[in-house]
Design a protein around this motif. Structure first.
Motif, short mmCIF file in Angstrom:
data_model
loop_
_atom_site.label_atom_id
_atom_site.label_comp_id
_atom_site.label_asym_id
_atom_site.label_seq_id
_atom_site.Cartn_x
_atom_site.Cartn_y
_atom_site.Cartn_z
N PHE A 71 0.83 -1.21 0.00
CA PHE A 71 0.00 0.00 0.00
C PHE A 71 0.85 1.26 0.00
O PHE A 71 2.05 1.24 0.32
N LYS A 72 0.20 2.36 -0.37
CA LYS A 72 0.76 3.70 -0.25
C LYS A 72 -0.33 4.51 0.45
O LYS A 72 -1.30 4.95 -0.18
N ALA A 73 -0.16 4.64 1.76
CA ALA A 73 -1.23 5.21 2.58
C ALA A 73 -0.84 6.58 3.15
O ALA A 73 0.32 6.79 3.53
N TYR A 74 -1.82 7.47 3.21
CA TYR A 74 -1.63 8.79 3.78
C TYR A 74 -2.52 8.92 5.01
O TYR A 74 -3.71 8.59 4.97
N ALA A 75 -1.94 9.41 6.11
CA ALA A 75 -2.74 9.63 7.32
C ALA A 75 -3.75 10.73 7.05
O ALA A 75 -3.38 11.83 6.62
N PRO A 76 -5.03 10.48 7.28
CA PRO A 76 -6.04 11.49 6.97
C PRO A 76 -6.09 12.64 7.97
O PRO A 76 -5.52 12.57 9.06
N ASN A 77 -6.76 13.69 7.56
CA ASN A 77 -7.01 14.85 8.40
C ASN A 77 -8.10 14.48 9.40
O ASN A 77 -9.23 14.15 9.02
N ILE A 78 -7.77 14.49 10.71
CA ILE A 78 -8.78 14.16 11.72
C ILE A 78 -9.10 15.37 12.60
O ILE A 78 -9.53 15.22 13.74
N THR A 79 -8.92 16.58 12.03
CA THR A 79 -9.42 17.78 12.71
C THR A 79 -10.88 17.97 12.30
O THR A 79 -11.32 17.44 11.27
N PRO A 80 -11.65 18.76 13.08
CA PRO A 80 -13.08 18.93 12.76
C PRO A 80 -13.34 19.92 11.63
O PRO A 80 -14.32 20.68 11.67
N ASP A 81 -12.50 19.92 10.60
CA ASP A 81 -12.77 20.73 9.42
C ASP A 81 -13.89 20.05 8.62
O ASP A 81 -13.84 18.84 8.39
N THR A 82 -14.88 20.83 8.20
CA THR A 82 -16.05 20.23 7.56
C THR A 82 -15.80 19.81 6.11
O THR A 82 -16.55 19.01 5.56
N LYS A 83 -14.76 20.34 5.49
CA LYS A 83 -14.51 20.01 4.08
C LYS A 83 -13.44 18.93 3.92
O LYS A 83 -13.55 18.08 3.03
N THR A 84 -12.40 18.98 4.72
CA THR A 84 -11.27 18.05 4.52
C THR A 84 -11.02 17.15 5.72
O THR A 84 -10.12 16.30 5.66
N GLN A 136 -10.68 20.11 18.92
CA GLN A 136 -9.46 20.63 18.30
C GLN A 136 -9.79 21.70 17.25
O GLN A 136 -10.87 21.71 16.66
N PRO A 137 -8.84 22.60 16.98
CA PRO A 137 -9.07 23.59 15.91
C PRO A 137 -9.24 22.90 14.56
O PRO A 137 -8.53 21.94 14.26
N ALA A 138 -10.18 23.37 13.78
CA ALA A 138 -10.38 22.83 12.44
C ALA A 138 -9.29 23.36 11.52
O ALA A 138 -9.05 24.57 11.46
N VAL A 139 -8.61 22.47 10.84
CA VAL A 139 -7.54 22.85 9.91
C VAL A 139 -7.87 22.29 8.53
O VAL A 139 -8.05 21.08 8.37
N GLN A 140 -7.98 23.17 7.55
CA GLN A 140 -8.27 22.70 6.19
C GLN A 140 -6.98 22.20 5.55
O GLN A 140 -6.01 22.93 5.41
N ASN A 141 -6.97 20.93 5.21
CA ASN A 141 -5.79 20.32 4.60
C ASN A 141 -6.24 19.12 3.77
O ASN A 141 -6.70 18.10 4.32
N VAL A 142 -6.12 19.23 2.47
CA VAL A 142 -6.50 18.13 1.58
C VAL A 142 -5.38 17.10 1.58
O VAL A 142 -4.23 17.41 1.30
N VAL A 143 -5.73 15.87 1.91
CA VAL A 143 -4.76 14.77 1.96
C VAL A 143 -5.02 13.81 0.80
O VAL A 143 -6.18 13.50 0.50
N GLU A 144 -3.96 13.36 0.17
CA GLU A 144 -4.11 12.42 -0.94
C GLU A 144 -4.80 11.14 -0.49
O GLU A 144 -4.69 10.74 0.67
N LYS A 145 -5.47 10.50 -1.42
CA LYS A 145 -6.17 9.25 -1.12
C LYS A 145 -5.19 8.09 -1.10
O LYS A 145 -4.30 8.00 -1.95
N SER A 146 -5.35 7.21 -0.14
CA SER A 146 -4.49 6.04 -0.03
C SER A 146 -4.82 5.02 -1.12
O SER A 146 -5.97 4.93 -1.58
#
Length: 286
Positions: A71-84, A136-146
Motif C-alpha cells: 500500500f501507499k497510505a496517507y494519514a487522513p485529516n482528523i481535525t473537525p474541518d467540515t470540508k477536509t 481541536q481547531p479545524a484545519v483545512q488540509n486536503v490529503v491524498e487518497k491512499s
C-alpha cells in the motif's frame, strides 16, 4: 409555596448542569491524556514537513505517507474541518471508524490504522478521545487518497459492543489494555507472507517498517534473551519515553517518543509488567 417550588427546580437544574459540565470536563481531561500519551494518534496524524518533522501548529491535519509493497497510505485529516476533515461526522460515526474501521460512507479503513487493537478501546475512553478530537481547531488540509495493492477485508469482525475499562488495580490486565490501545504489538509482532500478524509470536518483533529515517526493524519486546530479559524496568521506561536504548543508541522515530514521554508513572509500570508477562519468544518468532 410556588416560589419555593421554583427555587427547588432551579437548584435541581443548576446541579444537573454542573454535573454535566463536570462529566464533560472529565472526558476532556482523559481524552487529552490518552491522545498525548499512550494512544499517540498524533504520531501518525500530525501534519509533517517534507523532512518528516512534526508541524504541531497544523494539528492533526494529516498527510504523513506510509509506503509498503502492499500500500501507499496517507494519514487522513482528523481535525473537525467540515470540508477536509471529520467535521461532519457524528460521535457514533467516529466511534465506528476508530473501533470497527468503517467510515460513514461504508468504506473500510486500511492499514496502517491498527483497528485490530483499537477494537479493545473501552466505551468511556472512546468517548473521551472523540470529545478531544471534536474540540481541536479545524484545519483545512486536503490529503491524498491512499491506494492499496491488496484486498482489504470487508470488516474487521462483528461490530464492537460494550467494552469496559479494566480496573487499574489489576496491573496485568490494565497493562494489556494500555498496550492494546497504544497498539504496541501492531509493530512489535511478526507478520506472515500475507501481511497478517502472527499472534502466536506476540511481541517478538522483526517487522520491517519504513520510518521517517528509513527502514526500521522492530525489536523483541518479550522477556527472552533476545528481548527484554536483561533490561531493568528503569531501562525499559527510559527507552519508551526517550527513544534511547540501554546501550545508549537511539531508536528510530517511527516510535512515538514525543507522546509516550507523557505516559503516567502508574500506567508505564502496568505496561512494563504486561511486557514482562509475555511468553518469551526468539527475535522475530524464529
Amino acid at each position: 409555596m410556588w416560589k419555593l417550588l421554583r427555587l427547588a427546580a432551579l437548584i435541581a437544574m443548576t446541579m444537573q448542569t454542573a454535573t454535566g459540565w463536570a462529566q464533560d470536563s472529565a472526558l476532556m481531561v482523559r481524552g487529552k491524556y490518552l491522545m498525548k500519551s499512550v494512544v499517540a494518534c498524533g504520531n501518525c496524524h500530525v501534519a509533517r514537513s517534507s523532512k518528516g518533522e512534526p508541524l504541531f501548529s497544523k494539528g492533526l491535519s494529516g498527510g504523513m505517507l506510509f509506503e509498503d509493497p502492499a500500500f501507499k497510505a496517507y494519514a487522513p485529516n482528523i481535525t473537525p474541518d467540515t470540508k477536509t476533515g471529520i467535521g461532519t461526522w457524528t460521535d457514533a460515526q467516529l466511534g465506528k471508524a476508530i473501533r470497527d474501521g468503517i467510515r460513514p460512507d461504508g468504506s473500510v479503513i486500511g492499514p496502517p490504522m491498527p483497528i485490530y487493537f483499537y477494537r479493545n478501546l473501552s466505551d468511556s475512553d472512546l468517548a473521551a478521545i472523540i470529545a478531544y478530537l471534536k474540540a481541536q481547531p479545524a484545519v483545512q488540509n486536503v490529503v491524498e487518497k491512499s491506494t492499496y495493492h491488496m484486498p482489504l477485508p470487508t470488516s474487521y469482525g462483528p461490530p464492537v459492543g460494550h467494552v469496559s475499562t479494566p480496573a487499574s488495580t489489576d496491573t496485568l490486565l490494565y497493562g494489556e489494555y494500555l498496550s492494546n490501545i497504544g497498539h504496541c504489538m501492531d509493530c512489535h509482532t511478526p507478520r506472515n507472507n500475507k501481511g497478517m500478524l502472527v499472534l502466536a509470536k506476540l511481541g517478538a518483533g522483526g517487522q520491517a517498517i519504513q520510518g521517517p529515517g528509513g527502514e526500521v526493524i522492530t525489536p523483541n519486546l518479550t522477556p527472552a534473551p533476545s528481548g527484554l530479559k536483561s533490561w531493568s524496568d528503569k531501562e525499559i521506561d527510559h527507552a519508551i519515553r526517550t527513544g534511547i536504548s540501554k546501550d545508549g543508541s537511539h531508536l528510530q522515530p517511527v516510535m512515538a517518543f514525543d507522546w509516550y514521554k507523557n505516559i503516567s508513572n502508574p500506567d508505564m509500570a502496568a505496561i512494563i509488567a504486561y511486557l514482562r508477562a509475555l511468553k518469551p519468544e526468539p527475535f522475530g518468532g524464529k
